[in-house]
Design an enzyme around this catalytic site. Structure first.
Site, PDB file in Angstrom:
ATOM      1  N   LYS A  70      51.905  61.471  78.701  1.00 44.05           N
ATOM      2  CA  LYS A  70      50.768  60.552  78.675  1.00 44.05           C
ATOM      3  C   LYS A  70      51.004  59.454  79.676  1.00 44.05           C
ATOM      4  CE  LYS A  70      47.153  58.880  76.396  1.00 44.05           C
ATOM      5  NZ  LYS A  70      46.473  58.714  77.668  1.00 44.05           N
ATOM      6  N   LYS A  94      58.379  53.729  76.748  1.00 41.49           N
ATOM      7  CA  LYS A  94      57.400  52.940  75.985  1.00 41.49           C
ATOM      8  C   LYS A  94      56.915  53.702  74.752  1.00 41.49           C
ATOM      9  CE  LYS A  94      54.630  51.086  78.833  1.00 41.49           C
ATOM     10  NZ  LYS A  94      53.540  50.906  79.811  1.00 41.49           N
ATOM     11  N   LYS A 106      52.678  59.774  84.757  1.00 53.06           N
ATOM     12  CA  LYS A 106      51.856  58.825  85.524  1.00 53.06           C
ATOM     13  C   LYS A 106      51.291  59.541  86.721  1.00 53.06           C
ATOM     14  CE  LYS A 106      50.874  54.384  85.104  1.00 53.06           C
ATOM     15  NZ  LYS A 106      50.878  53.558  83.890  1.00 53.06           N
ATOM     16  N   ASN A 221      42.218  44.074  84.153  1.00 50.15           N
ATOM     17  CA  ASN A 221      42.071  44.399  82.737  1.00 50.15           C
ATOM     18  C   ASN A 221      43.147  43.704  81.889  1.00 50.15           C
ATOM     19  OD1 ASN A 221      43.137  46.189  80.428  1.00 50.15           O
ATOM     20  ND2 ASN A 221      41.007  46.802  80.609  1.00 50.15           N
TER      21      ASN A 221
HETATM   22  P1  NAD Z   1      43.487  46.219  87.230  1.00 44.55           P
HETATM   23  O1  NAD Z   1      43.188  47.038  88.404  1.00 44.55           O
HETATM   24  O2  NAD Z   1      42.454  46.058  86.182  1.00 44.55           O
HETATM   25  O3  NAD Z   1      43.919  44.747  87.703  1.00 44.55           O
HETATM   26  C1  NAD Z   1      44.942  44.486  88.615  1.00 44.55           C
HETATM   27  C2  NAD Z   1      44.791  43.040  89.062  1.00 44.55           C
HETATM   28  O4  NAD Z   1      45.946  42.655  89.803  1.00 44.55           O
HETATM   29  C3  NAD Z   1      43.581  42.802  89.969  1.00 44.55           C
HETATM   30  O5  NAD Z   1      42.934  41.603  89.579  1.00 44.55           O
HETATM   31  C4  NAD Z   1      44.215  42.638  91.341  1.00 44.55           C
HETATM   32  O6  NAD Z   1      43.441  41.821  92.217  1.00 44.55           O
HETATM   33  C5  NAD Z   1      45.512  41.962  90.967  1.00 44.55           C
HETATM   34  N1  NAD Z   1      46.539  42.049  91.987  1.00 44.55           N
HETATM   35  C6  NAD Z   1      46.888  43.097  92.776  1.00 44.55           C
HETATM   36  N2  NAD Z   1      47.881  42.751  93.600  1.00 44.55           N
HETATM   37  C7  NAD Z   1      48.184  41.458  93.312  1.00 44.55           C
HETATM   38  C8  NAD Z   1      49.119  40.527  93.810  1.00 44.55           C
HETATM   39  N3  NAD Z   1      49.966  40.880  94.778  1.00 44.55           N
HETATM   40  N4  NAD Z   1      49.162  39.288  93.280  1.00 44.55           N
HETATM   41  C9  NAD Z   1      48.308  38.936  92.288  1.00 44.55           C
HETATM   42  N5  NAD Z   1      47.398  39.762  91.789  1.00 44.55           N
HETATM   43  C10 NAD Z   1      47.330  40.994  92.290  1.00 44.55           C
HETATM   44  O7  NAD Z   1      44.845  46.791  86.623  1.00 44.55           O
HETATM   45  P2  NAD Z   1      45.400  46.681  85.143  1.00 44.55           P
HETATM   46  O8  NAD Z   1      45.005  47.904  84.415  1.00 44.55           O
HETATM   47  O9  NAD Z   1      45.094  45.340  84.586  1.00 44.55           O
HETATM   48  O10 NAD Z   1      46.966  46.810  85.428  1.00 44.55           O
HETATM   49  C11 NAD Z   1      47.761  45.672  85.760  1.00 44.55           C
HETATM   50  C12 NAD Z   1      49.194  45.952  85.352  1.00 44.55           C
HETATM   51  O11 NAD Z   1      49.221  46.232  83.955  1.00 44.55           O
HETATM   52  C13 NAD Z   1      49.828  47.184  86.038  1.00 44.55           C
HETATM   53  O12 NAD Z   1      51.206  46.954  86.200  1.00 44.55           O
HETATM   54  C14 NAD Z   1      49.605  48.278  85.022  1.00 44.55           C
HETATM   55  O13 NAD Z   1      50.519  49.352  85.190  1.00 44.55           O
HETATM   56  C15 NAD Z   1      49.855  47.495  83.744  1.00 44.55           C
HETATM   57  N6  NAD Z   1      49.319  48.128  82.549  1.00 44.55           N
HETATM   58  C16 NAD Z   1      47.997  48.365  82.405  1.00 44.55           C
HETATM   59  C17 NAD Z   1      47.530  48.986  81.254  1.00 44.55           C
HETATM   60  C18 NAD Z   1      46.076  49.228  80.996  1.00 44.55           C
HETATM   61  O14 NAD Z   1      45.740  49.705  79.905  1.00 44.55           O
HETATM   62  N7  NAD Z   1      45.181  48.902  81.902  1.00 44.55           N
HETATM   63  C19 NAD Z   1      48.440  49.391  80.266  1.00 44.55           C
HETATM   64  C20 NAD Z   1      49.807  49.118  80.442  1.00 44.55           C
HETATM   65  C21 NAD Z   1      50.222  48.487  81.594  1.00 44.55           C
END
Ligand code: NAD
Length: 415
Positions: A70, A94, A106, A221
């Site tokens: 997953k 995790k 992934k 997000n």
């Molecule tokens: P997303 O695409 O919704 O948001 C990413 C954000 O990070 C955007 O606002 C982007 O502009 C910003 N960003 C990118 N590069 C940047 C930088 N250098 N400095 C500051 N901001 C920057 O992505 P997301 O789903 O929120 O994922 C963000 C992190 O959370 C990732 O590491 C992802 O693996 C992790 N994550 C997400 C989820 C999920 O359910 N969405 C679950 C577990 C972990």
């Protein structure tokens, strides 16, 4: 001299620390140090101007001892095999840590989604799923959203897979819109987990959330919802940023107004009442809670010494390098490690899959109650392991996860 790590090297370092603490058998460590399957695909896409562009895609299945694999799919101009491998391994640890019956995977596509039209994005999404369709499925490997992918992309993924199979298969993908089998609460689940674990840490640290200044790196997000939920508990969101810049206001900012502003202007930069702030300055702001919610390797040996947060809740995967970890540990900064802090996302993805397989859907309250129980229990488990083992929270989280994986691989007869 500061040593820089590749992202997968970070995983190996983290595994090594847990393996040492657990006195793990070498074969167990060896098996966890390599993905069981690693795919690369080429995706031809007809662009709107009639030309054909070939995109590179990756899907890595790290370990499936605990169940089908997953993990999310990332669309990003810098994604590569090493990063996807690392993210897949973190998913394995995790899922084991929070006790959900999945292995880790992934995916990623090397692209800049901001430069693609909606129809190009749809063709790319469908092409990727078609390319990896032999290795995914509700019983094999279940993709989900990650950086720059969202419920719409998940809907295209699910629809393409269902078309190829000839029947509706909602359980192949999670993070879908509600109307096609998504789960209540999935969109905000990662951040709810961040909030539950942060709340637990604040109680231990005697930090009053109502007095807490909150800084969030990355306003997507995970970042937006983390800001929203911590704000709802009384926290003051003093700085946030995204890939285009940042906004700082020591008086605090309203997370929803920030999101509206970002939607209208493309960035949080320039938010009324705030001053612009660059990434390095944002990370070193004096605050109680820092939430990295962007990408890997943001807190490194170069800037860890400047961090003035008391608590770091890692919404992002892999934001802190091993050397930075050590520096922060010595400074007494509490870290809720990524495989714990952001596990709410995969937990509610699991709930979505269970609902899809049983074709019976839960209320938002049911989802939230079950999520809270899992996150709080996982936090307490990691914390007590860290106290008993006299190790930091990250090593403790890996110890809990690796122990379960080792047991599963042993009873399966793999080692
Ligand atoms: P997303 O695409 O919704 O948001 C990413 C954000 O990070 C955007 O606002 C982007 O502009 C910003 N960003 C990118 N590069 C940047 C930088 N250098 N400095 C500051 N901001 C920057 O992505 P997301 O789903 O929120 O994922 C963000 C992190 O959370 C990732 O590491 C992802 O693996 C992790 N994550 C997400 C989820 C999920 O359910 N969405 C679950 C577990 C972990």
């Amino acid at each position: 001299m500061v040593k820089e790590y590749g992202v997968y090297e970070v995983v190996l370092k983290q595994l090594e620390a847990a393996a040492d603490a657990l006195k793990l058998a070498p074969q167990t460590k060896e098996l966890l140090a390599e993905p069981v399957r690693n795919f690369k695909v080429a995706i031809p896409v007809k662009m709107d101007d009639g030309s054909v562009k070939v995109f590179k895609g990756f899907r890595c299945q790290h370990n499936d001892a605990l169940g089908p694999t997953k993990g999310g799919v990332r669309f990003h101009p810098q994604v590569d095999e090493d990063e996807v491998k690392a993210l897949a391994a973190w998913m394995t640890f995790k899922c084991a840590l929070v006790g959900i019956p999945y292995g880790g995977a992934k995916g990623g596509i090397l692209c800049n989604p901001k430069e693609l039209s909606n129809s190009e994005l749809e063709r790319l999404s469908r092409g990727f799923i078609a390319a990896i369709s032999p290795i995914i499925g509700p019983e094999k490997d279940i993709p989900a959203p990650d950086v720059y992918t969202n419920p719409q992309v998940m809907s295209w993924f699910m629809d393409e897979f269902s078309r190829l199979k000839g029947f509706n298969s909602p359980g192949v993908v999670t993070g879908k819109p509600l109307i096609v089998g998504g789960s209540a609460g999935r969109d905000s689940a990662t951040a709810r987990g961040v909030m539950f674990t942060t709340r637990e840490a604040c109680i231990l640290m005697k930090l009053d959330l109502k007095e807490a200044r909150v800084v969030v790196q990355g306003y997507g997000n995970a970042g937006f919802y983390s800001a929203k939920f911590l704000h709802e508990l009384g926290g003051k969101v003093i700085a946030v940023n995204d890939s285009s810049g940042g906004a700082f206001n020591p008086e605090g900012m309203d997370p929803l107004a920030l999101l509206d502003y970002k939607h209208s202007n493309g960035s949080v930069k320039g938010f009324p009442g705030s001053v612009n702030i660059v990434n390095d300055d944002l990370l070193s702001l004096e605050c109680e809670i820092l939430v990295p919610a962007a990408l890997e390797n943001q807190i490194t040996a170069d800037n860890a010494g400047d961090i003035r947060a008391k608590l770091i809740a890692e919404a992002a995967n892999g934001p802190t390098t091993p050397e930075a970890d050590q520096i922060l540990f010595e400074k007494g900064v509490m870290i809720i490690p990524d495989i714990l802090a952001n596990a709410g996302g995969v937990t509610v993805s699991y709930f979505e899959w269970v609902q899809n397989l049983s074709n019976y859907y839960w209320t938002a309250e049911e989802v939230d109650t079950k999520l809270e129980r899992i996150m709080v229990e996982a936090f307490r488990n990691v914390y007590s392991t860290s106290i008993e083992g006299k190790v930091n929270m990250r090593v403790a989280a890996y110890m809990v996860a690796v122990n379960k994986l080792a047991e599963a691989m042993k009873v399966r007869g793999w080692i």
